[in-house]
Write a protein that holds these residues in place. Sequence first.
Motif, PDB file in Angstrom:
ATOM      1  N   UNK A 115      -2.797   0.297   5.115  1.00  0.00           N
ATOM      2  CA  UNK A 115      -3.666   1.457   4.944  1.00  0.00           C
ATOM      3  C   UNK A 115      -4.627   1.149   3.801  1.00  0.00           C
ATOM      4  N   UNK A 116      -5.639   1.972   3.620  1.00  0.00           N
ATOM      5  CA  UNK A 116      -6.672   1.700   2.625  1.00  0.00           C
ATOM      6  C   UNK A 116      -6.113   1.750   1.207  1.00  0.00           C
ATOM      7  N   UNK A 117      -6.409   0.710   0.427  1.00  0.00           N
ATOM      8  CA  UNK A 117      -6.024   0.681  -0.989  1.00  0.00           C
ATOM      9  C   UNK A 117      -7.120   1.385  -1.780  1.00  0.00           C
ATOM     10  N   UNK A 118      -6.787   2.531  -2.362  1.00  0.00           N
ATOM     11  CA  UNK A 118      -7.796   3.307  -3.097  1.00  0.00           C
ATOM     12  C   UNK A 118      -7.118   4.376  -3.942  1.00  0.00           C
ATOM     13  N   UNK A 119      -7.936   5.121  -4.669  1.00  0.00           N
ATOM     14  CA  UNK A 119      -7.423   6.254  -5.446  1.00  0.00           C
ATOM     15  C   UNK A 119      -7.225   7.430  -4.501  1.00  0.00           C
ATOM     16  N   UNK A 120      -6.014   7.967  -4.470  1.00  0.00           N
ATOM     17  CA  UNK A 120      -5.697   9.150  -3.658  1.00  0.00           C
ATOM     18  C   UNK A 120      -5.555  10.347  -4.596  1.00  0.00           C
ATOM     19  N   UNK A 121      -6.096  11.494  -4.210  1.00  0.00           N
ATOM     20  CA  UNK A 121      -6.025  12.665  -5.100  1.00  0.00           C
ATOM     21  C   UNK A 121      -4.592  13.117  -5.359  1.00  0.00           C
ATOM     22  N   UNK A 122      -3.727  12.934  -4.361  1.00  0.00           N
ATOM     23  CA  UNK A 122      -2.291  13.185  -4.495  1.00  0.00           C
ATOM     24  C   UNK A 122      -1.602  12.577  -3.276  1.00  0.00           C
ATOM     25  N   UNK A 123      -0.273  12.673  -3.239  1.00  0.00           N
ATOM     26  CA  UNK A 123       0.476  12.025  -2.175  1.00  0.00           C
ATOM     27  C   UNK A 123       0.243  12.586  -0.791  1.00  0.00           C
ATOM     28  N   UNK A 124      -0.260  13.820  -0.704  1.00  0.00           N
ATOM     29  CA  UNK A 124      -0.465  14.423   0.617  1.00  0.00           C
ATOM     30  C   UNK A 124      -1.576  13.729   1.392  1.00  0.00           C
ATOM     31  N   UNK A 125      -2.437  12.973   0.696  1.00  0.00           N
ATOM     32  CA  UNK A 125      -3.554  12.289   1.364  1.00  0.00           C
ATOM     33  C   UNK A 125      -3.155  10.922   1.924  1.00  0.00           C
ATOM     34  N   UNK A 126      -1.932  10.473   1.640  1.00  0.00           N
ATOM     35  CA  UNK A 126      -1.460   9.184   2.139  1.00  0.00           C
ATOM     36  C   UNK A 126      -1.091   9.283   3.618  1.00  0.00           C
ATOM     37  N   UNK A 127      -1.051   8.160   4.340  1.00  0.00           N
ATOM     38  CA  UNK A 127      -0.653   8.193   5.750  1.00  0.00           C
ATOM     39  C   UNK A 127       0.701   8.868   5.932  1.00  0.00           C
ATOM     40  N   UNK A 128       0.793   9.725   6.937  1.00  0.00           N
ATOM     41  CA  UNK A 128       2.017  10.484   7.181  1.00  0.00           C
ATOM     42  C   UNK A 128       3.071   9.688   7.926  1.00  0.00           C
ATOM     43  N   UNK A 129       4.255  10.277   8.126  1.00  0.00           N
ATOM     44  CA  UNK A 129       5.365   9.590   8.807  1.00  0.00           C
ATOM     45  C   UNK A 129       5.062   9.249  10.253  1.00  0.00           C
ATOM     46  N   UNK A 130       4.092   9.925  10.853  1.00  0.00           N
ATOM     47  CA  UNK A 130       3.719   9.591  12.228  1.00  0.00           C
ATOM     48  C   UNK A 130       2.908   8.293  12.284  1.00  0.00           C
ATOM     49  N   UNK A 131       2.437   7.829  11.105  1.00  0.00           N
ATOM     50  CA  UNK A 131       1.632   6.597  11.034  1.00  0.00           C
ATOM     51  C   UNK A 131       2.449   5.434  10.488  1.00  0.00           C
ATOM     52  N   UNK A 132       3.165   5.676   9.373  1.00  0.00           N
ATOM     53  CA  UNK A 132       3.949   4.616   8.745  1.00  0.00           C
ATOM     54  C   UNK A 132       5.306   5.158   8.311  1.00  0.00           C
ATOM     55  N   UNK A 133       6.331   4.309   8.423  1.00  0.00           N
ATOM     56  CA  UNK A 133       7.684   4.679   8.005  1.00  0.00           C
ATOM     57  C   UNK A 133       7.735   4.937   6.504  1.00  0.00           C
ATOM     58  N   UNK A 134       8.616   5.828   6.101  1.00  0.00           N
ATOM     59  CA  UNK A 134       8.740   6.183   4.694  1.00  0.00           C
ATOM     60  C   UNK A 134       9.245   5.066   3.813  1.00  0.00           C
ATOM     61  N   UNK A 135       9.953   4.063   4.390  1.00  0.00           N
ATOM     62  CA  UNK A 135      10.480   2.979   3.572  1.00  0.00           C
ATOM     63  C   UNK A 135       9.467   1.849   3.363  1.00  0.00           C
ATOM     64  N   UNK A 136       8.215   2.035   3.803  1.00  0.00           N
ATOM     65  CA  UNK A 136       7.157   1.053   3.569  1.00  0.00           C
ATOM     66  C   UNK A 136       6.932   0.892   2.075  1.00  0.00           C
ATOM     67  N   UNK A 137       6.936  -0.344   1.590  1.00  0.00           N
ATOM     68  CA  UNK A 137       6.731  -0.603   0.159  1.00  0.00           C
ATOM     69  C   UNK A 137       5.280  -0.352  -0.229  1.00  0.00           C
ATOM     70  N   UNK A 138       5.080   0.269  -1.392  1.00  0.00           N
ATOM     71  CA  UNK A 138       3.730   0.505  -1.907  1.00  0.00           C
ATOM     72  C   UNK A 138       3.724   0.298  -3.414  1.00  0.00           C
ATOM     73  N   UNK A 139       2.554  -0.039  -3.931  1.00  0.00           N
ATOM     74  CA  UNK A 139       2.336  -0.090  -5.368  1.00  0.00           C
ATOM     75  C   UNK A 139       1.572   1.158  -5.779  1.00  0.00           C
ATOM     76  N   UNK A 140       2.055   1.816  -6.810  1.00  0.00           N
ATOM     77  CA  UNK A 140       1.403   3.024  -7.326  1.00  0.00           C
ATOM     78  C   UNK A 140       1.029   2.762  -8.776  1.00  0.00           C
ATOM     79  N   UNK A 141      -0.245   2.930  -9.097  1.00  0.00           N
ATOM     80  CA  UNK A 141      -0.663   2.667 -10.470  1.00  0.00           C
ATOM     81  C   UNK A 141      -1.536   3.795 -11.000  1.00  0.00           C
ATOM     82  N   UNK A 142      -1.545   3.917 -12.326  1.00  0.00           N
ATOM     83  CA  UNK A 142      -2.473   4.822 -12.967  1.00  0.00           C
ATOM     84  C   UNK A 142      -3.899   4.386 -12.629  1.00  0.00           C
ATOM     85  N   UNK A 143      -4.798   5.316 -12.608  1.00  0.00           N
ATOM     86  CA  UNK A 143      -6.171   5.004 -12.215  1.00  0.00           C
ATOM     87  C   UNK A 143      -6.864   4.219 -13.327  1.00  0.00           C
ATOM     88  N   UNK A 144      -7.418   3.067 -12.959  1.00  0.00           N
ATOM     89  CA  UNK A 144      -8.205   2.241 -13.880  1.00  0.00           C
ATOM     90  C   UNK A 144      -9.519   1.903 -13.193  1.00  0.00           C
TER      91      UNK A 144
END
Length: 281
Positions: A115-144
């Motif tokens: 999915x697109x690597x970018x700044x998300x306003x909150x977690x609700x804007x991320x791909x939902x369970x109908x698109x990707x499984x919840x156990x998909x690994x992701x990196x979450x970082x403070x905005x720089x």
Amino acid sequence: MTTTDVPVLLLAPRINETGLQLRTAAGLRGLRACVATSWQAPRELLGAPVHVYGGPLFGDAVGRELGLGLLEPAADWLTRLPLPLTGRRVTCTTLAEARRLRRPAFVKPPADKLFAARVYPDGSALPGPEVLEGDTAVLVSEVARFAVEYRLFVLDGTVRTGSRYAVNGELSVAPLETIGAPEGETARAADGETAEVLAFGREVLAASASDAPLPSAAVVDVGRTENGRWAVVEANAAWASGGYAAAPEAVLEAVLRSSGPDAQLTTTDRPFLRDLPEVVR
């Protein structure tokens, strides 16, 4: 050496500018270079010493059949670097956890472009369970926010070539021409920014050697933030990364090391092997 003994550089079907440069560089080295006609391992290359250049989907499609050992940085590499080098807090978690975020954050898959690597306003804007499984690994970082970003091709813990690729988030390509010059000449030849890039790159690789090891060939992206500090952006697989204005011969060295026959891998590189799927024909 017979024709079947000559190493082959196999390029993904949708060849890009870096692929074209690598094809030329491979030919100058006496290697065979060919562009795949489909997303399948060419029958005629089974058993040959093959290296690949292309995205993760291409690597997964042909890697196991061709007996490749594809190297990539660990998913949590960035999280293991000291905070002064990242300039922000970074965690490796699951997509299910990231969906619970109630603040802006930069979120990306560690390696694959799921999915697109970018700044998300909150977690609700991320791909939902109908698109990707919840156990998909992701990196979450403070905005720089980075004012300028560079790509460094690393081989055996040393920067071999590099390129600027972005200014204020927009594509802006320029070579780092002094990389690879004799040590005494580099400082004299480099402009101030290039010298800073190389110095910061050496600092990152020194820390990585002890705290967050990389495979023997990899790509490390670094940048200068809007507040003037240098920070690591991310690390990626050399065989799946664009070269921009980096020296094609040095990029090829990193690609060959990171995507060759599994049987040729060293013990120290084996922990960085990509888990290749079994492809059913």
